[in-house]
Write an enzyme that holds these catalytic residues in place. Structure first.
Site, PDB file in Angstrom:
ATOM      1  N   GLN A  20       0.766  -1.104  -0.013  1.00 48.65           N
ATOM      2  CA  GLN A  20      -0.121  -0.021   0.076  1.00 48.65           C
ATOM      3  C   GLN A  20       0.971   1.101  -0.260  1.00 48.65           C
ATOM      4  O   GLN A  20       1.913   1.270   0.228  1.00 48.65           O
ATOM      5  CB  GLN A  20      -0.940   0.206   1.199  1.00 48.65           C
ATOM      6  CG  GLN A  20      -2.043  -1.027   1.280  1.00 48.65           C
ATOM      7  CD  GLN A  20      -2.922  -0.731   2.397  1.00 48.65           C
ATOM      8  OE1 GLN A  20      -3.047  -1.590   3.381  1.00 48.65           O
ATOM      9  NE2 GLN A  20      -3.747   0.220   2.392  1.00 48.65           N
ATOM     10  N   HIS A  21       0.116   2.426  -0.496  1.00 49.53           N
ATOM     11  CA  HIS A  21       0.617   3.656  -0.339  1.00 49.53           C
ATOM     12  C   HIS A  21       1.855   4.133  -1.071  1.00 49.53           C
ATOM     13  O   HIS A  21       2.060   5.368  -1.250  1.00 49.53           O
ATOM     14  CB  HIS A  21       1.166   3.982   1.337  1.00 49.53           C
ATOM     15  CG  HIS A  21       0.188   3.524   2.215  1.00 49.53           C
ATOM     16  ND1 HIS A  21      -1.241   3.693   2.276  1.00 49.53           N
ATOM     17  CD2 HIS A  21       0.362   2.573   3.353  1.00 49.53           C
ATOM     18  CE1 HIS A  21      -1.832   3.144   3.256  1.00 49.53           C
ATOM     19  NE2 HIS A  21      -0.717   2.563   4.072  1.00 49.53           N
ATOM     20  N   ASP A  54      -2.291  -4.964  -0.245  1.00 45.09           N
ATOM     21  CA  ASP A  54      -1.671  -6.182   0.165  1.00 45.09           C
ATOM     22  C   ASP A  54      -2.486  -6.802   1.534  1.00 45.09           C
ATOM     23  O   ASP A  54      -3.049  -7.777   1.532  1.00 45.09           O
ATOM     24  CB  ASP A  54      -0.372  -6.257   0.546  1.00 45.09           C
ATOM     25  CG  ASP A  54       0.294  -4.944   1.535  1.00 45.09           C
ATOM     26  OD1 ASP A  54      -0.725  -4.254   2.055  1.00 45.09           O
ATOM     27  OD2 ASP A  54       1.412  -4.655   1.742  1.00 45.09           O
TER      28      ASP A  54
END
Length: 463
Positions: free
Chosen positions: A72-73, A225
């Protein structure tokens, strides 16, 4: 003989790319592949694509459907010619901590961000990385036309780099400019961070077909994820996942969005249309490998040492903020070992203190979910460190509820494969894939004996 319908799930994590090929009906795995990623907190996204092609060699061309679960991110920025502008800043890159503080102030404080997007900003979130880029690399920022997340970039590559990229609600909810409560982007927050508008991926519905691969496999939206792991673990109400990988995460599915002004719980969406309240820590399994190195042993040796020490480690307390920390928000913190005496200054005590410290931070996360009315009946323990006998034993003592350890598997990739099977089937709900449980560990010690000293030290040193 009828040909088996196969689906591929991809887990593009911080450290590597894993591909799982599975039977669409049962989830039974028929093939796997793996390739490493470069180390570091910034990585050229093209390295992920190369790793995916290597890991998926001989697997992806056999699949009828495919989906990507990704870390992520991470901030992937492309120019007008769809070329990568600079290496992607990953979730664990803390250089945007100052940008997080600036943006928090500019919008009116933590409550304003929690109300807007279900998040209180820390350096992990994409929106803070965009502000860092605009401030610190203006020449690169001037070239940027579109921003994606890691899984978006790989889905875009798999589907032939279409004009309009796609994402899903789960991963989008970790950007800081998409709201899980309203199911929509907040372009005003993106412009606040970057100074102008950018092209963002379209948010696909959970089981939508978003394209096809060169081998004519349909492509599902993919997800982050943690959302992929939730799908792969077939979570039920009362299950709370504690994942011990590069980072530590605590999450559960919820039918309602969570807003937490303290910032401890991130109000993410999941990959099915529900929500995924989540707590994340920077420090997890690498705490154990670092401690093993300090003690001159390996992970198996650390396991044996820790099993020789009693609950509470004889009063030895380890705050394992070795890489700074995300929860609590202490990006510049370092680790602390306190309570040393001649009696507890032994290798077994330190080994157990490291495990207890790692798990106590995650137990605080479980308490935070409870505070938002999330039921906690059992812990589902996953990740590489979950294979440790000492970690399993200590986890049951720290969490104070039964700890279920599923059979070792690539659950993010499994969840992505399950999403691919769902898109291929066109049904209202994902296929039922049974979860194989390896063992269940019941608590034996009083959790307060471990958690109260940890909490006292944390409060004394960090407030």
């Amino acid at each position: 003989m009828t040909r088996m319908t196969l689906v591929a799930g991809i887990d593009s994590s911080t450290q590597s790319c894993k591909v799982v090929l599975a039977d669409a009906e049962s989830g039974a795995v028929v093939g796997t592949g793996r390739a490493d990623h470069p180390d570091g907190t910034e990585v050229d996204p093209r390295a992920w694509w190369e790793a995916l092609q290597k890991a998926g060699d001989g697997l992806l061309d056999r699949a009828d459907a495919v989906a990507v679960g990704g870390q992520q991110h991470g901030m992937v920025v492309l120019d007008a010619d769809d070329e990568v502008v600079r290496p992607a800043l990953l979730w664990n890159d803390t250089r945007s901590a100052g940008a997080a503080r600036e943006l928090t102030h500019e919008l009116g404080g933590p409550q304003a961000w929690a109300d807007a997007v279900g998040l209180v900003l820390v350096a992990s979130f994409t929106v803070t990385k965009l502000r860092w880029l605009a401030t610190n690399e203006p020449a690169n920022a001037a070239r940027v036309e579109r921003v994606m997340l890691p899984h978006d970039y790989l889905t875009w590559q798999l589907t032939g780099r279409p004009t309009q990229a796609t994402t899903d609600r789960g991963d989008a909810s970790g950007t800081g400019y998409w709201s899980a409560a309203t199911e929509s982007y907040r372009p005003d927050l993106l412009e606040l961070a970057f100074g102008r508008s950018l092209d963002v991926p379209r948010v696909a519905s959970p089981a939508e077909i978003v394209g096809v691969t060169p081998s004519d496999a349909v492509v599902a939206p993919g997800t982050g994820d943690n959302m992929g792991a939730a799908l792969g673990l077939t979570l039920e109400p009362g299950d709370v996942v504690v994942s011990l990988g590069t980072s530590g995460t605590v999450f559960a599915v919820s039918d309602w969005p969570v807003t937490d002004v303290t910032g401890i719980v991130a109000g993410f969406a999941d990959a099915t249309g529900r929500h995924l309240p989540l707590v994340a820590t920077l420090n997890a399994a690498r705490v154990l490998s670092a401690t093993a190195t300090m003690l001159g042993t390996d992970l198996a040796g650390l396991d044996r040492l820790a099993m020789q020490a009693p609950p509470g480690s004889g009063g030895l307390v380890f705050l394992p903020y070795l890489d700074g920390e995300r929860t609590p928000d202490l990006p510049d913190a370092t680790g602390t070992l306190t309570g040393l005496t001649r009696a507890n200054m032994t290798q077994p005590m330190l080994a157990r203190a490291a495990i207890e410290g790692m798990l106590c931070g995650l137990a605080d996360g479980v308490d935070a979910l409870r505070a938002h009315d999330v039921a906690v009946e059992r812990i589902v323990l996953v990740g590489g460190a979950a294979q440790s006998a000492a970690v399993r034993t200590v986890a049951a003592d720290v969490f104070g509820v039964p700890v279920v350890v599923p059979a070792a598997a690539e659950y993010v990739a499994r969840g992505a494969a399950r999403q691919a099977a769902w898109a291929l089937a066109g049904t209202e709900t994902p296929p039922e894939w049974p979860l194989e449980v390896d063992t269940t560990v019941e608590p034996e010690a009083d959790s307060a004996q471990i958690r109260e000293p940890y909490a006292e030290v944390r409060a004394r040193l960090h407030g």
